[in-house]
Design a protein around this motif. Structure first.
Motif, short mmCIF file in Angstrom:
data_model
loop_
_atom_site.label_atom_id
_atom_site.label_comp_id
_atom_site.label_asym_id
_atom_site.label_seq_id
_atom_site.Cartn_x
_atom_site.Cartn_y
_atom_site.Cartn_z
N GLU A 79 38.33 32.21 18.55
CA GLU A 79 39.25 32.27 17.41
C GLU A 79 40.70 31.95 17.75
N PRO A 80 41.21 32.35 18.92
CA PRO A 80 42.63 32.05 19.20
C PRO A 80 42.89 30.55 19.32
N ASP A 81 44.11 30.15 18.97
CA ASP A 81 44.52 28.75 19.14
C ASP A 81 44.63 28.40 20.62
N ASP A 82 45.02 29.37 21.42
CA ASP A 82 45.19 29.12 22.85
C ASP A 82 45.01 30.43 23.60
N VAL A 83 44.52 30.35 24.82
CA VAL A 83 44.34 31.52 25.67
C VAL A 83 44.96 31.22 27.02
N CYS A 84 45.84 32.09 27.46
CA CYS A 84 46.47 31.96 28.78
C CYS A 84 46.13 33.21 29.59
N CYS A 85 45.34 33.04 30.63
CA CYS A 85 44.93 34.16 31.47
C CYS A 85 45.22 33.79 32.92
N LEU A 86 45.98 34.65 33.61
CA LEU A 86 46.41 34.32 34.97
C LEU A 86 45.29 34.47 35.99
N GLY A 87 44.31 35.34 35.72
CA GLY A 87 43.24 35.56 36.68
C GLY A 87 41.97 36.00 35.99
N SER A 88 40.83 35.57 36.50
CA SER A 88 39.55 35.98 35.94
C SER A 88 38.55 36.16 37.07
N ALA A 89 37.49 36.91 36.80
CA ALA A 89 36.47 37.17 37.82
C ALA A 89 35.13 37.40 37.13
N ARG A 90 34.05 36.90 37.75
CA ARG A 90 32.72 37.13 37.20
C ARG A 90 32.31 38.59 37.37
N ASN A 91 32.57 39.14 38.55
CA ASN A 91 32.28 40.56 38.81
C ASN A 91 33.58 41.34 38.62
N PHE A 92 33.95 41.53 37.37
CA PHE A 92 35.29 42.05 37.05
C PHE A 92 35.46 43.52 37.43
N GLN A 93 34.51 44.37 37.09
CA GLN A 93 34.53 45.81 37.35
C GLN A 93 35.69 46.50 36.63
N ALA A 94 36.86 46.60 37.27
CA ALA A 94 37.97 47.33 36.66
C ALA A 94 39.28 46.58 36.90
N VAL A 95 40.24 46.77 35.98
CA VAL A 95 41.52 46.08 36.09
C VAL A 95 42.23 46.42 37.40
N GLY A 96 42.20 47.70 37.77
CA GLY A 96 42.92 48.15 38.95
C GLY A 96 42.47 47.50 40.24
N TYR A 97 41.24 47.00 40.28
CA TYR A 97 40.74 46.35 41.49
C TYR A 97 41.48 45.06 41.79
N HIS A 98 42.15 44.49 40.81
CA HIS A 98 42.78 43.18 40.97
C HIS A 98 44.27 43.29 41.27
N TYR A 99 44.79 44.48 41.46
CA TYR A 99 46.21 44.69 41.75
C TYR A 99 46.37 45.34 43.12
N SER A 100 47.33 44.86 43.89
CA SER A 100 47.64 45.53 45.16
C SER A 100 48.39 46.84 44.91
N ASP A 101 49.10 46.92 43.77
CA ASP A 101 49.80 48.15 43.39
C ASP A 101 49.56 48.39 41.90
N PHE A 102 48.73 49.37 41.58
CA PHE A 102 48.38 49.67 40.19
C PHE A 102 48.90 51.05 39.79
N SER A 103 49.96 51.48 40.47
CA SER A 103 50.54 52.80 40.17
C SER A 103 51.23 52.77 38.81
N PRO A 104 51.27 53.89 38.09
CA PRO A 104 51.90 53.92 36.77
C PRO A 104 53.41 53.73 36.87
N THR A 105 53.98 53.19 35.82
CA THR A 105 55.43 53.01 35.75
C THR A 105 56.07 54.31 35.26
N ALA A 106 57.09 54.75 35.97
CA ALA A 106 57.76 56.01 35.61
C ALA A 106 58.51 55.87 34.29
#
Length: 288
Positions: free
Chosen positions: A14-41
């Motif tokens: 449905e979207p006119d355009d999709v921009c995604c910086l990274g994708s994975a077939r075995n995605f699992q969880a968002v946090g796995y793809h970040y070297s630092d996934f700590s919350p922002t204060a």
């Protein structure tokens, strides 16, 4: 979006355009793809919101009535056609030196100009060659000719009341980057900063060592020949020079997100060198 499962991206119709910086077939969880996934204060969020509000207020105030007009700049026996866009307060203006097969109507150049305009910088997009001259490919590589016309545009800016007091920067692409560096090396040239995107700085040849303006070279990692030429040219330069390599980008930066990265780097470079008094408030608004 920054991340998404590969199979989910394939289902988005449905979207006119999709921009995604990274994708994975075995995605699992968002946090796995970040070297630092700590919350922002909370304190950092408040600071960021305050800084964004100040930038927005400055940009809106600077735009005011502004200037947006088609111009014709005399250069010898011809007139250079251009698009001039200025904020109400113009402390710096970028002159675009287009390369082979490009011009003031180029979507890529107009996009980069729009990103620079968000930092309250003025832009001048112009054709350095007439339509008849562009037919002859030798003119496209006539760096001294392109540089003379770029200098004519710079002198013309110095005659206008709304641009004479602002610092001038050059944004060059392809052969236009060689012309920008050639012009900046002229004795008495007062160029505040230069950015080359996928450019040919090597075409400035023996003049590279005479360039005094801080220069940013932006090249795609998938453009090996031009990357090698940029590294060779950088070794000859004495001005403060930095090389930024955009991952997976080819010569025209047509890959998703790569032109935005290049434009943002250019905006940060020009803001730092042409608007030093504005400090952190001159940080560009990233394209959404």
């Amino acid at each position: 979006m920054p991340l998404a499962p590969t199979q989910m991206l394939a289902l988005l119709t449905e979207p006119d355009d999709v921009c995604c910086l990274g994708s994975a077939r075995n995605f699992q969880a968002v946090g796995y793809h970040y070297s630092d996934f700590s919350p922002t204060a909370d304190e950092e969020v408040v600071q960021l919101l305050d800084a964004a509000a100040r930038r927005l207020h400055r940009v809106l105030a600077a735009k005011g009535p502004g200037v947006e007009e088609e111009v014709e700049i005399p250069s010898g026996a011809i007139g250079l056609r251009g698009n001039l866009q200025l904020p109400a307060r113009c402390d710096g203006i970028e002159v675009f030196a287009h390369g082979s097969g490009s011009g003031r109507h180029s979507p890529r150049n107009r996009f980069v100009a729009s990103v620079l305009q968000r930092t309250a910088l003025g832009t001048l997009l112009l054709n350095l060659l007439t339509p008849a001259e562009e037919v002859n490919r030798e003119n496209v590589f006539d760096i001294p000719l392109l540089a003379r016309r770029l200098m004519a545009a710079t002198r013309w800016l110095g005659t206008r009341n709304d641009t004479s007091s602002g610092l001038v920067g050059y944004f060059g692409a392809s052969t236009g980057a060689g012309a920008a560096l050639w012009a900046a090396a002229e004795p008495g040239a007062r160029i505040g900063a230069i950015v080359s995107r996928g450019g040919r700085p090597d075409l400035a040849g023996p003049r590279l060592a005479a360039v005094r303006a801080p220069t940013l070279l932006i090249v795609g990692s998938a453009d090996p020949q031009v990357l090698a030429l940029n590294r060779r040219a950088m070794a000859l330069m004495r001005a403060p020079t930095r090389l930024e390599i955009i991952p997976e980008a080819t010569h025209l930066f047509e890959e998703p997100g790569t032109l935005t990265q290049a434009a943002t780097l250019a905006a940060e470079w020009f803001s730092h060198h042409l608007l030093p008094a504005r400090n952190e408030e001159s940080a560009p608004e990233l394209p959404q």
